[in-house]
Scaffold this motif. Structure first.
Motif, PDB file in Angstrom:
ATOM      1  N   LEU A 152       3.399   1.535   1.970  1.00 42.72           N
ATOM      2  CA  LEU A 152       4.040   1.484   0.558  1.00 42.72           C
ATOM      3  C   LEU A 152       4.807   0.257   0.404  1.00 42.72           C
ATOM      4  CD1 LEU A 152       4.599   5.322   0.026  1.00 42.72           C
ATOM      5  CD2 LEU A 152       2.817   3.728  -0.941  1.00 42.72           C
ATOM      6  N   SER A 153       5.487  -0.398   1.512  1.00 41.38           N
ATOM      7  CA  SER A 153       6.079  -1.308   1.312  1.00 41.38           C
ATOM      8  C   SER A 153       5.549  -2.684   1.133  1.00 41.38           C
ATOM      9  CB  SER A 153       7.010  -1.651   2.643  1.00 41.38           C
ATOM     10  OG  SER A 153       6.274  -2.001   3.763  1.00 41.38           O
ATOM     11  N   LEU A 154       4.113  -2.796   1.418  1.00 41.89           N
ATOM     12  CA  LEU A 154       3.408  -4.023   1.224  1.00 41.89           C
ATOM     13  C   LEU A 154       3.620  -4.426  -0.520  1.00 41.89           C
ATOM     14  CD1 LEU A 154       0.315  -3.132   3.169  1.00 41.89           C
ATOM     15  CD2 LEU A 154       2.172  -4.553   4.033  1.00 41.89           C
ATOM     16  N   PRO A 155       3.753  -5.717  -0.683  1.00 47.34           N
ATOM     17  CA  PRO A 155       4.234  -6.050  -2.076  1.00 47.34           C
ATOM     18  C   PRO A 155       2.835  -6.067  -2.887  1.00 47.34           C
ATOM     19  CG  PRO A 155       4.133  -7.726  -0.786  1.00 47.34           C
ATOM     20  CD  PRO A 155       4.022  -6.688   0.270  1.00 47.34           C
ATOM     21  N   ASN A 156       1.758  -6.226  -2.389  1.00 42.76           N
ATOM     22  CA  ASN A 156       0.445  -6.563  -3.272  1.00 42.76           C
ATOM     23  C   ASN A 156      -0.278  -5.262  -3.250  1.00 42.76           C
ATOM     24  OD1 ASN A 156      -2.417  -7.337  -3.298  1.00 42.76           O
ATOM     25  ND2 ASN A 156      -1.592  -9.144  -3.769  1.00 42.76           N
ATOM     26  N   SER A 157      -0.588  -4.824  -4.419  1.00 48.51           N
ATOM     27  CA  SER A 157      -1.543  -3.605  -4.658  1.00 48.51           C
ATOM     28  C   SER A 157      -2.799  -3.638  -3.808  1.00 48.51           C
ATOM     29  CB  SER A 157      -1.459  -3.328  -6.110  1.00 48.51           C
ATOM     30  OG  SER A 157      -2.205  -4.251  -6.744  1.00 48.51           O
ATOM     31  N   PHE A 158      -3.370  -4.948  -3.902  1.00 47.81           N
ATOM     32  CA  PHE A 158      -4.921  -4.950  -3.377  1.00 47.81           C
ATOM     33  C   PHE A 158      -4.625  -4.700  -1.903  1.00 47.81           C
ATOM     34  CE2 PHE A 158      -5.807  -6.721  -7.416  1.00 47.81           C
ATOM     35  CZ  PHE A 158      -7.378  -6.351  -7.654  1.00 47.81           C
ATOM     36  N   GLN A 159      -3.550  -5.304  -1.213  1.00 45.93           N
ATOM     37  CA  GLN A 159      -3.297  -5.224   0.207  1.00 45.93           C
ATOM     38  C   GLN A 159      -3.088  -3.788   0.683  1.00 45.93           C
ATOM     39  OE1 GLN A 159      -0.266  -7.557   1.681  1.00 45.93           O
ATOM     40  NE2 GLN A 159      -0.608  -7.095   3.932  1.00 45.93           N
ATOM     41  N   ARG A 160      -2.343  -3.061  -0.253  1.00 48.81           N
ATOM     42  CA  ARG A 160      -1.982  -1.643  -0.083  1.00 48.81           C
ATOM     43  C   ARG A 160      -3.245  -0.862   0.035  1.00 48.81           C
ATOM     44  NH1 ARG A 160       2.243  -2.534  -3.669  1.00 48.81           N
ATOM     45  NH2 ARG A 160       1.142  -1.401  -5.330  1.00 48.81           N
ATOM     46  N   ALA A 189      -5.498   5.746  -5.370  1.00 48.80           N
ATOM     47  CA  ALA A 189      -4.550   5.066  -6.185  1.00 48.80           C
ATOM     48  C   ALA A 189      -3.338   5.639  -5.992  1.00 48.80           C
ATOM     49  CB  ALA A 189      -4.814   4.839  -8.043  1.00 48.80           C
ATOM     50  N   ILE A 190      -3.224   6.998  -6.164  1.00 45.00           N
ATOM     51  CA  ILE A 190      -1.732   7.653  -5.864  1.00 45.00           C
ATOM     52  C   ILE A 190      -1.415   7.336  -4.567  1.00 45.00           C
ATOM     53  CG2 ILE A 190      -0.927   9.789  -5.465  1.00 45.00           C
ATOM     54  CD1 ILE A 190      -2.946  11.027  -7.791  1.00 45.00           C
ATOM     55  N   MET A 191      -2.238   7.672  -3.554  1.00 42.00           N
ATOM     56  CA  MET A 191      -1.660   7.320  -1.999  1.00 42.00           C
ATOM     57  C   MET A 191      -1.298   5.871  -1.749  1.00 42.00           C
ATOM     58  SD  MET A 191      -4.265   9.386   0.140  1.00 42.00           S
ATOM     59  CE  MET A 191      -5.627   8.819  -0.282  1.00 42.00           C
ATOM     60  N   ALA A 192      -1.897   4.811  -2.526  1.00 46.96           N
ATOM     61  CA  ALA A 192      -1.526   3.628  -2.468  1.00 46.96           C
ATOM     62  C   ALA A 192      -0.408   2.966  -3.486  1.00 46.96           C
ATOM     63  CB  ALA A 192      -2.790   2.517  -2.515  1.00 46.96           C
ATOM     64  N   ASN A 193       0.039   3.972  -4.232  1.00 44.31           N
ATOM     65  CA  ASN A 193       1.028   3.620  -5.398  1.00 44.31           C
ATOM     66  C   ASN A 193       0.475   2.404  -6.476  1.00 44.31           C
ATOM     67  OD1 ASN A 193       3.312   3.584  -7.000  1.00 44.31           O
ATOM     68  ND2 ASN A 193       4.454   2.522  -5.446  1.00 44.31           N
ATOM     69  N   THR A 194      -0.663   2.599  -6.775  1.00 43.32           N
ATOM     70  CA  THR A 194      -1.203   1.759  -7.648  1.00 43.32           C
ATOM     71  C   THR A 194      -2.047   2.278  -8.878  1.00 43.32           C
ATOM     72  OG1 THR A 194      -2.585  -0.529  -7.741  1.00 43.32           O
ATOM     73  CG2 THR A 194      -3.424   1.119  -6.194  1.00 43.32           C
ATOM     74  N   SER A 195      -2.931   1.480  -9.473  1.00 47.22           N
ATOM     75  CA  SER A 195      -3.774   2.056 -10.620  1.00 47.22           C
ATOM     76  C   SER A 195      -5.099   2.308 -10.175  1.00 47.22           C
ATOM     77  CB  SER A 195      -3.546   1.208 -11.833  1.00 47.22           C
ATOM     78  OG  SER A 195      -4.433  -0.060 -11.410  1.00 47.22           O
ATOM     79  N   ARG A 196      -5.615   3.160 -11.016  1.00 50.29           N
ATOM     80  CA  ARG A 196      -6.814   3.569 -10.336  1.00 50.29           C
ATOM     81  C   ARG A 196      -8.042   2.372 -10.836  1.00 50.29           C
ATOM     82  NH1 ARG A 196     -11.388   4.770 -13.487  1.00 50.29           N
ATOM     83  NH2 ARG A 196     -10.075   5.004 -15.221  1.00 50.29           N
ATOM     84  N   GLU A 197      -7.720   1.427 -11.784  1.00 45.59           N
ATOM     85  CA  GLU A 197      -8.541   0.216 -11.883  1.00 45.59           C
ATOM     86  C   GLU A 197      -8.571  -0.669 -10.750  1.00 45.59           C
ATOM     87  OE1 GLU A 197      -6.275   1.766 -14.095  1.00 45.59           O
ATOM     88  OE2 GLU A 197      -7.738   2.658 -15.593  1.00 45.59           O
ATOM     89  N   THR A 198      -7.286  -0.768 -10.350  1.00 46.69           N
ATOM     90  CA  THR A 198      -7.113  -1.663  -9.083  1.00 46.69           C
ATOM     91  C   THR A 198      -7.823  -1.395  -8.107  1.00 46.69           C
ATOM     92  OG1 THR A 198      -4.801  -2.412  -9.754  1.00 46.69           O
ATOM     93  CG2 THR A 198      -5.328  -2.603  -7.474  1.00 46.69           C
TER      94      THR A 198
END
Length: 249
Positions: A152-160, A189-198
């Protein structure tokens, strides 16, 4: 949701033997534990545990899939883990008798055995095979928590997303790597703290590059080295980029 008065007559003993902790018990002890336990069924999307509840029992997931969730200070929901059938939960509350630390939601219809805390503690503290198993389990919990915080500390959502897929992959037949019973895009998306679209875009990029292959409820990792490099931030991926073949493991 419905509750049965007991479990022994409802679940075949051979299935009970395949569950963690229960498989370590003698026939006599297993019978005693099951006579004190209760079987509970949950509908899809039902709340199995609510954060802050004071519940004194160890739960074994017989069937179904649960998601462990919490909320950030800004109110956003974040997934901490997915509990698959054949695993257990609630062990921390049984040991320290504190309120539950997270909320659990049934991702599918689920069936749970609840073992009273008094019975579970007796197994934890007085039955060496179970005590040894629990020590190893708590070590894994600590390691998984550290891994989750790092992800979760990774700054990039794709990388997460890439790092999460790399983390939850498992060994399959014939040295293949796969994610069995693949979580939905929303769950990832929930586990990676990002959007479903990402998540959808990230998986499409991985598929187009030949790194993964999607099958029914399963994700095959065709190029694990490339996925690992993406997860570590050592490689960037364009939407139409094709990745060359990797040497066999």
């Amino acid at each position: 949701m419905s509750t049965a008065a007991g479990t022994s007559a409802t679940i075949p003993r051979e299935l009970l033997r395949r569950l963690p902790i229960l498989g370590l018990l003698s026939d006599e002890l297993l019978t005693q534990v099951m006579s004190a336990s209760r079987l509970v069924r949950f509908r899809k999307k039902a709340t199995v545990i609510l954060k802050g509840q004071s519940l004194d029992h160890l739960s074994l997931l017989v069937a179904g899939k649960l998601q462990v969730i919490d909320h950030l200070t800004d109110g956003r929901e974040i997934g901490l883990n997915i509990i698959q059938a054949g695993n257990f939960f609630g062990e921390l509350a049984v040991v320290d008798r504190q309120p539950r630390s997270a909320t659990l939601i049934a991702l599918t219809p689920a069936m749970v055995i609840n073992v009273p805390g008094e019975v579970a503690r007796k197994l934890f503290f007085e039955y060496p095979p179970v005590a040894k198993t629990m020590m190893a389990h708590f070590a894994r919990v600590i390691r998984r928590g550290n891994d989750q915080r790092s992800l979760l500390s990774l700054p990039n959502s794709f990388q997460r997303v890439f790092a999460l897929l790399d983390y939850i992959k498992q060994k399959g037949p014939e040295n293949t790597l796969l994610i069995d019973d693949m979580p939905t895009h929303q769950e990832v998306a929930i586990m990676a703290n990002t959007s479903r679209e990402t998540v959808t875009r990230a998986l499409s990029m991985l598929t187009a590059s030949g790194i993964i292959e999607k099958q029914v409820r399963q994700l095959l990792i065709r190029k694990p080295v490339a996925l690992k490099r993406l997860a570590d931030g050592e490689m960037l991926l364009n939407p139409t980029q094709k990745i060359g073949a990797e040497p066999p493991p």
